[in-house]
Design a protein around this motif. Structure first.
Motif, short mmCIF file in Angstrom:
data_model
loop_
_atom_site.label_atom_id
_atom_site.label_comp_id
_atom_site.label_asym_id
_atom_site.label_seq_id
_atom_site.Cartn_x
_atom_site.Cartn_y
_atom_site.Cartn_z
N GLU A 187 -47.49 82.31 26.29
CA GLU A 187 -46.36 81.55 27.22
C GLU A 187 -46.37 80.46 26.93
OE1 GLU A 187 -48.92 83.49 28.03
OE2 GLU A 187 -48.48 85.18 28.90
N ALA A 238 -34.92 82.36 23.12
CA ALA A 238 -35.69 82.69 24.44
C ALA A 238 -35.70 84.35 24.52
CB ALA A 238 -34.77 82.04 25.75
N GLN A 239 -34.39 84.94 24.21
CA GLN A 239 -34.54 86.13 24.22
C GLN A 239 -35.56 86.98 23.21
OE1 GLN A 239 -30.49 86.83 23.32
NE2 GLN A 239 -29.60 86.71 25.57
N TYR A 259 -39.22 86.26 24.77
CA TYR A 259 -39.60 87.33 25.79
C TYR A 259 -39.77 88.72 25.20
CZ TYR A 259 -39.32 89.06 30.59
OH TYR A 259 -40.07 89.94 31.54
N PHE A 271 -34.03 90.58 31.15
CA PHE A 271 -34.19 89.19 30.86
C PHE A 271 -32.79 88.83 30.14
CE2 PHE A 271 -35.06 85.67 27.83
CZ PHE A 271 -35.63 84.66 28.68
N ILE A 305 -30.51 85.72 31.45
CA ILE A 305 -30.24 84.52 30.35
C ILE A 305 -28.86 84.32 30.16
CG2 ILE A 305 -30.65 84.98 28.12
CD1 ILE A 305 -32.51 82.19 29.80
N ARG A 353 -35.67 76.49 29.04
CA ARG A 353 -37.09 76.57 29.29
C ARG A 353 -37.49 76.85 30.66
NH1 ARG A 353 -37.38 72.09 26.01
NH2 ARG A 353 -38.09 70.65 27.76
N TYR A 375 -35.38 78.01 33.01
CA TYR A 375 -35.27 79.44 33.50
C TYR A 375 -35.96 80.47 33.15
CZ TYR A 375 -30.33 77.41 35.11
OH TYR A 375 -29.44 76.78 35.80
N THR A 376 -36.42 80.19 31.79
CA THR A 376 -37.31 81.19 31.17
C THR A 376 -38.58 81.28 32.02
OG1 THR A 376 -36.36 81.10 28.88
CG2 THR A 376 -38.25 82.17 29.16
N LYS A 377 -39.22 80.05 32.30
CA LYS A 377 -40.28 79.96 32.93
C LYS A 377 -40.36 80.59 34.18
CE LYS A 377 -43.98 76.44 34.56
NZ LYS A 377 -43.99 74.96 34.64
#
Length: 642
Positions: free
Chosen positions: A110, A233-234, A237, A284, A288, A312, A314-316
């Motif tokens: 992660e 990011a997509q 995930y 997700f 996003i 970063r 928002y993903t976290k």
């Protein structure tokens, strides 16, 4: 011919832009002054005088326009320079694949996505490079400022459609507010934006001052960074969820259980995991994309914002709020509910015998007890093989409860209270009549409650074999009929499945083990809950039964460490008070006598009084009247009558 048309269109566009620059610099007052000057354009038969330019505050729409006499001068003055607009890119230890890859080879963690990001000033992926092409430069007559026409080439469709077009008005306002060097008249005509597209990329042409171009470059860089970060990011995930699901699949394969129960449950869980690989990335992606829309406005308004840092974050946050650990626990419980629905609820709706309301309520309590234990006890939390192995044991317990329910023995109705008293006390005495289920049902329920082993004594060798067989026929731990049997038996000189969880043996054999086997119940024995010594049929009061009771009482007196490791149940049709006095005198022992409520017979009974008649004659009479599979049970006063 096609090449000529493309060249023709490019030259015509350049002429129009050059005329626009001249008009802005000289303060031209009309569109005809800009586009119809005889010095630069020859009006011959090859020119359509109806060609026009639509010029407004936001953009310019161009039609094909050519001038053979101007081509040579344009080529001489055209100065084409190329730059590279750097964009931020995400780097990770494992490269993302366009498709969902097999996760056995994935080494991504992660923190990879959240920390391993290049500095925004470093080079971006070549796929996301944007070329800057300077088309024309013109000096303003009233100042030393240069008005430039620059093409921004190879802009992706996503950036144009989702960002530049959607935020066109806001971008235009930002460009206008970036400088105040010109008077109002000039500023109404610059900056200008033109969009032109090909199959996969677009070109944006900007006409304006250096300040306009500097502002647009900052906006374009931020939007390009944002698009790239959102895309990665997509992908991250998707990889993250797939890797987690793969770890669950590997753990399920490591569980050493060949039962049909476990295979069905694990398949239910795998199906939920496969659906999760589809649903969670979609969730997700929607999340996003919503954040990207919000960030787009912020980037246009404030080019200093860092897209990489925001994505970063928002993903976290999304991963922390939707932890896989919580979701796998939910899926484990969903699969458990599916198993109950498939194997118990559906079957319960079509019973062979109609159950009483009390037995149905008791069975529902057992189901809720197992589900509550599964949901609240920490030993079941996790998705490693050791956690899934415990679930296999829960499924076994569940099937035992179900088997006890469908047998429909009278003891089942009061079994919850009975089991509760067994857990609270060290020694329990119980008196009930024959056929209630104390010898067959109660040991199975004790195994379902989690006791390590139940040792049941019987006064005769044949009973050990028959009762063990009966338990295995009626009480199952798995849907597979060839699964491991729950009960076994042992007598002097013979045994069958002696390591079973329920062991039926003669009271004489138990006496021998208590006397001579030091390892039978040593103080060092390791147990999960307790071992149960079940002394049955003590109303016969043979020498072996009395010796077993005495040896157990002595063991609890002198080996206090065993008090927490064993339970003693003493059962009979009738119970002498001397048995209770024997154990009540032992210190630190909790003794309880359980009174079973009056239990009626399962079938209707008819009473016939036959005093002073020979038992053999009555049996022969009944044998002639019996139906197939009927059995005759006789109670006599002494061994001699047997």
């Amino acid at each position: 011919m096609q090449h000529f048309q493309e060249t023709f269109y490019t030259l015509a566009t350049t002429v129009i832009r050059k005329k626009l620059l001249n008009n802005i610099a000289t303060g031209g007052s009309s569109e005809s002054d800009v586009w119809s000057t005889d010095d630069d354009i020859n009006n011959d038969d090859n020119i359509n005088n109806d060609d026009n330019i639509n010029n407004d505050d936001d953009s310019i729409s161009l039609h094909d326009y050519s001038d053979d006499n101007s081509v040579q001068s344009i080529e001489k003055t055209e100065d084409r320079t190329h730059e590279s607009l750097d964009t931020n890119q995400l780097t990770e230890e494992a490269q993302f694949s366009e498709n969902v890859v097999s996760l056995d080879d994935v080494q991504l963690t992660e923190s990879d996505f959240l920390s391993n990001v290049k500095n925004e000033n470093e080079s971006s992926d070549a796929h996301h490079n944007i070329e800057i092409e300077e088309i024309a430069v013109h000096n303003d007559e009233k100042s030393s400022n240069e008005i430039k026409v620059i093409n921004y080439n190879k802009i992706s469709k996503r950036i144009v459609h989702d960002f530049l077009t959607a935020g066109h008005a806001l971008i235009y306002d930002q460009l206008k507010n970036s400088t105040d060097k010109f008077d109002d008249y000039v500023m109404t005509r610059i900056p200008n934006m033109i969009f032109s597209g090909k199959t996969n990329t677009f070109t944006v042409s900007i006409t304006g001052l250096d300040e306009h171009h500097k502002t647009f470059k900052g906006i374009l860089k931020g939007l390009t960074d944002l698009s790239l970060m959102a895309e990665n990011a997509q992908q991250f995930y998707q990889q993250y969820i797939s890797r987690k699901v793969s770890s669950v699949q590997r753990a399920l394969k490591q569980v050493r259980s060949e039962t049909q129960n476990w295979k069905q449950y694990s398949q239910f869980l795998l199906d939920l995991c496969k659906q999760k690989v589809i649903d969670d990335p979609n969730l997700f992606n929607n999340f996003i994309e919503q954040k990207v829309t919000e960030l787009c406005v912020s980037i246009i308004s404030d080019s200093l914002i860092s897209p990489s840092a925001e994505i970063r974050k928002y993903t976290k946050n999304f991963i922390e709020e939707n932890t896989f650990e919580n979701q796998i626990e939910l899926m484990k419980h969903q699969a458990f509910d599916q198993f109950i629905t498939q194997n118990i609820s559906f079957q319960k709706s079509k019973p062979h015998k109609v159950p009483t309301m009390e037995s149905t309520e008791t069975f529902n309590k057992f189901i809720e007890k197992i589900k509550n234990s599964f949901q609240t006890e920490q030993i079941y939390v996790g998705y490693e093989a050791k956690h899934f192995s415990l679930i296999a044991h829960l499924l076994e317990r569940l099937m035992i409860y179900y088997s006890c329910f469908i047998v429909r023995l009278p003891l089942f109705e009061s079994s919850t209270e009975l089991l509760d008293q067994i857990e609270k006390n060290n020694v329990l005495t119980i008196a009930t009549w024959t056929g209630s289920g104390k010898s067959t049902l109660l040991p199975a329920l004790l195994i379902a409650e989690g006791y390590d082993k139940v040792i049941v004594t019987q006064p005769r060798r044949l009973l050990c074999n028959l009762i063990s067989r009966r338990v295995n026929e009626t009480i199952t731990t798995d849907m597979n009929p060839d699964s491991e049997k729950l009960a076994g038996w042992a007598v002097s000189g013979a045994e069958e499945n002696p390591h079973a969880k329920i062991l039926y043996l003669t009271d004489g054999l138990l006496k021998e083990r208590l006397l001579y086997d030091e390892n039978f119940l040593s103080i060092n024995i390791s147990v999960q809950k307790s071992i149960v010594l079940f002394i049955d049929e003590i109303h016969e009061r043979s020498i072996n039964i009395d010796l077993c009771l005495a040896l157990i009482a002595r063991m609890l007196t002198f080996k206090k460490e065993l008090i927490s490791k064993i339970k003693v149940i003493i059962s009979s049709t009738t119970l002498d008070t001397s048995v209770e006095r024997l154990f009540s005198s032992i210190p630190h022992i909790k003794l309880y006598h359980f009174n079973i409520p009056t239990i009626g017979p399962i079938y209707a009974l008819a009473k016939f009084y036959r005093p002073n008649e020979n038992v053999s004659d009555i049996v022969q009479e009944l044998y002639k009247k019996r139906q197939r599979h009927d059995q005759i049970l006789c109670f006599v006063n002494s061994v001699s009558e047997v």
